[in-house]
Design an enzyme around this catalytic site. Structure first.
Site, short mmCIF file in Angstrom:
data_model
loop_
_atom_site.label_atom_id
_atom_site.label_comp_id
_atom_site.label_asym_id
_atom_site.label_seq_id
_atom_site.Cartn_x
_atom_site.Cartn_y
_atom_site.Cartn_z
N GLY A 84 -4.56 0.68 -5.04
CA GLY A 84 -4.52 1.53 -3.86
C GLY A 84 -5.53 2.65 -3.93
O GLY A 84 -6.11 3.04 -2.90
N ARG B 19 -1.22 -3.91 2.67
CA ARG B 19 -0.94 -2.51 2.32
C ARG B 19 -1.67 -1.58 3.28
O ARG B 19 -2.81 -1.84 3.69
CB ARG B 19 -1.34 -2.21 0.88
CG ARG B 19 -0.46 -2.91 -0.15
CD ARG B 19 -0.74 -2.41 -1.55
NE ARG B 19 -0.30 -1.03 -1.73
CZ ARG B 19 -0.49 -0.34 -2.86
NH1 ARG B 19 -1.10 -0.91 -3.88
NH2 ARG B 19 -0.07 0.91 -2.96
N SER C 159 1.79 7.24 2.56
CA SER C 159 1.15 7.40 1.26
C SER C 159 0.42 8.73 1.19
O SER C 159 -0.37 9.06 2.08
CB SER C 159 0.16 6.28 0.98
OG SER C 159 -0.54 6.50 -0.23
N SER C 160 0.66 9.47 0.12
CA SER C 160 -0.09 10.70 -0.11
C SER C 160 -1.56 10.43 -0.37
O SER C 160 -2.41 11.32 -0.23
CB SER C 160 0.51 11.47 -1.30
OG SER C 160 0.32 10.75 -2.51
N GLN C 161 -1.88 9.18 -0.75
CA GLN C 161 -3.28 8.84 -1.01
C GLN C 161 -4.15 8.99 0.22
O GLN C 161 -5.36 9.20 0.11
CB GLN C 161 -3.38 7.42 -1.56
CG GLN C 161 -2.85 7.27 -2.97
CD GLN C 161 -2.98 5.85 -3.50
OE1 GLN C 161 -3.45 4.95 -2.82
NE2 GLN C 161 -2.53 5.65 -4.74
N GLU D 117 7.04 6.45 -7.66
CA GLU D 117 6.54 5.49 -8.62
C GLU D 117 7.49 5.30 -9.81
O GLU D 117 7.43 4.30 -10.52
CB GLU D 117 5.16 5.90 -9.13
CG GLU D 117 5.16 7.17 -9.94
CD GLU D 117 3.78 7.82 -10.00
OE1 GLU D 117 3.25 7.95 -11.11
OE2 GLU D 117 3.25 8.19 -8.94
N ARG E 227 5.08 -1.97 -12.09
CA ARG E 227 6.31 -1.19 -12.19
C ARG E 227 7.55 -2.09 -12.16
O ARG E 227 8.57 -1.76 -12.77
CB ARG E 227 6.38 -0.17 -11.06
CG ARG E 227 5.20 0.79 -10.99
CD ARG E 227 5.11 1.71 -12.17
NE ARG E 227 4.00 2.66 -12.00
CZ ARG E 227 3.36 3.24 -12.98
NH1 ARG E 227 3.70 3.02 -14.24
NH2 ARG E 227 2.37 4.09 -12.74
N LYS F 15 -2.52 -3.78 -15.19
CA LYS F 15 -3.03 -2.92 -14.12
C LYS F 15 -3.22 -1.50 -14.61
O LYS F 15 -4.19 -0.82 -14.25
CB LYS F 15 -2.05 -2.95 -12.95
CG LYS F 15 -2.38 -2.04 -11.77
CD LYS F 15 -1.32 -2.17 -10.70
CE LYS F 15 -1.49 -1.15 -9.59
NZ LYS F 15 -2.71 -1.36 -8.79
#
Length: 420
Positions: free
Chosen positions: A95, A123, A166-168, A310, A382, A407
């Site tokens: 991401g 995504r 998403s904060s991204q 996460e 995860r 990853k």
């Protein structure tokens, strides 16, 4: 990673585990450091960089744009250069690459195409691309694959985004903003932004590079135009990747120390200290790092994980093993991570016997007797962490595609097995 069977028999802790572990560097810090180095005013060194698929993809993306990224050792050197020619960027399942690279690719004088693994096409990235159009970047498409036509400069200015997924989305624009002619003024309009510690991380690193950032107002971040000073970074250990190792202490009643845990950090994984304490663990800083000792019985928790989503897979695995009920809330946004993590956790933990109910924004779990079986990972590192945590406490758990942990943690399976 050496060859491992698929599915992989997850090791069972038959006695309290006593271990001291050194973790690879933070992916979040490494990829932010690489992006800032690529737009800085001189060469930079990223020390103790994480070497993983996500960071290799970022290095390759920046190289394709024109920077020289030497990844030959533990310390990576980045020498910026004008982004001039055409380029093709493979985002893989990262991401950070899909969202952080387009804003700096807008500075290119060439055409840059983006694509990645099949799941990445689902995504969300459209908010970033729409914002970039509003700032003067020419882009075809609203999801992978898409193409960006750079003009060698970006006007910048004010843009409104909905970063509730998403904060991204915010971090991506801030990382590039100083190089835009007018800087960037990013305003969020929507439900609360998840994972705010990651935006704090971005702001902190920008200031370390001499960039002027105003984050005093709610849901607004302003980056002034100007140079990005070249700065060397020492990357902290990845605290989110610490989750399965500290969880191993929790489920085995043992003691695990993670070396070099920072006393102050912007990493979301630092929340593990409080979460594990609530579950009954003893948590303490030592000269070596952070030490966790597991309890006789794990206690369930009622947690809002909105800012640290996460961690949800690892925490959910622990909750499935707890002796009292748990409720995990505020994490609807993790449905849009590497997989729909809420649905995947409910299915896979339930398949091992957990009493788990999927909620719109979380999970509810009650004590149940778990058994062995196949735990699918959906190509999500995860999810693999959740599987091995349960496997440490339950006989006969088989984790499908353990290699997906590469990853963010190369050779995870061998490292994990060596602790038993």
């Amino acid at each position: 990673m050496t060859s491992v069977p698929d599915p992989w028999p997850s090791p069972r802790a038959t006695a309290p585990v006593d271990a001291v572990v050194t973790l690879p560097g933070s992916k979040s810090l490494t990829n932010r450091a690489l992006v800032l180095a690529a737009v800085a005013d001189g060469p930079s060194v990223v020390r103790r960089a994480l070497r993983s698929r996500d960071t290799a993809l970022m290095a390759a993306a920046l190289t394709s744009l024109g920077s020289a990224v030497d990844t030959g050792g533990e310390d990576w050197t980045v020498t910026p250069a004008p982004f001039a020619g055409d380029a093709a960027v493979d985002v893989g399942l990262a991401g950070t690459v899909m969202r952080f690279v387009p804003p700096i690719a807008g500075l290119s004088a060439g055409t840059v195409s983006f694509d990645g693994d099949a799941h990445m096409r689902t995504r969300p990235v459209g908010e970033v691309l729409t914002a970039l159009r509003g700032l003067g970047v020419d882009i075809d498409g609203d999801a992978l694959p898409f193409r960006l036509r750079g003009r060698g400069a970006v006007r910048g200015g004010t843009v409104v985004v909905d970063a509730s997924a998403s904060s991204q989305f915010i971090s991506a624009l801030l990382l590039a903003g100083a190089r835009y002619e007018q800087g960037v003024d990013v305003r969020h309009d929507g439900k609360p932004v998840p994972s705010l510690p990651h935006i704090d991380m971005t702001v902190t690193m920008l200031r370390q590079h001499g960039v002027e950032v105003d984050d005093a107002g709610a849901n607004r971040w302003t980056v002034a135009p100007g140079p990005v000073r070249a700065v060397d970074h020492v990357i902290e250990p990845d605290l989110s990747n610490a989750a399965p190792f500290l969880a191993l202490a929790a489920v085995s009643g043992g003691t695990v120390t993670v070396r070099d845990w920072p006393r102050e950090t912007t990493q979301a994984g630092d929340a593990l200290r409080e979460i594990l304490t609530q579950m009954g663990c003893r948590v303490a800083f030592t000269d070596a790092g952070l030490t966790v000792t597991g309890p006789d019985e794990l206690q369930g928790v009622d947690l809002d994980l909105h800012d640290v989503g996460e961690l949800a897979p690892a925490v959910a695995a622990l909750c499935a093993l707890a002796t009292t009920p748990s409720h995990l809330r505020g994490i609807a946004h993790i449905r849009h991570h590497e997989t729909d993590r809420l649905a995947a956790l409910a299915k896979e933990l339930g398949g091992l016997g957990a009493d788990v109910v999927e909620r719109p924004d979380g999970l509810s779990l009650r004590p149940a007797r778990l058994g062995g079986g196949l735990f699918h990972t959906y190509g999500d590192h995860r999810m693999a962490h959740a599987g091995v945590i349960v496997g440490a406490a339950v006989d006969g758990v088989l984790v499908e595609n353990i290699a997906t942990t590469g990853k963010t943690f190369p050779d995870f399976a061998d490292f994990w097995s060596g602790l038993f």
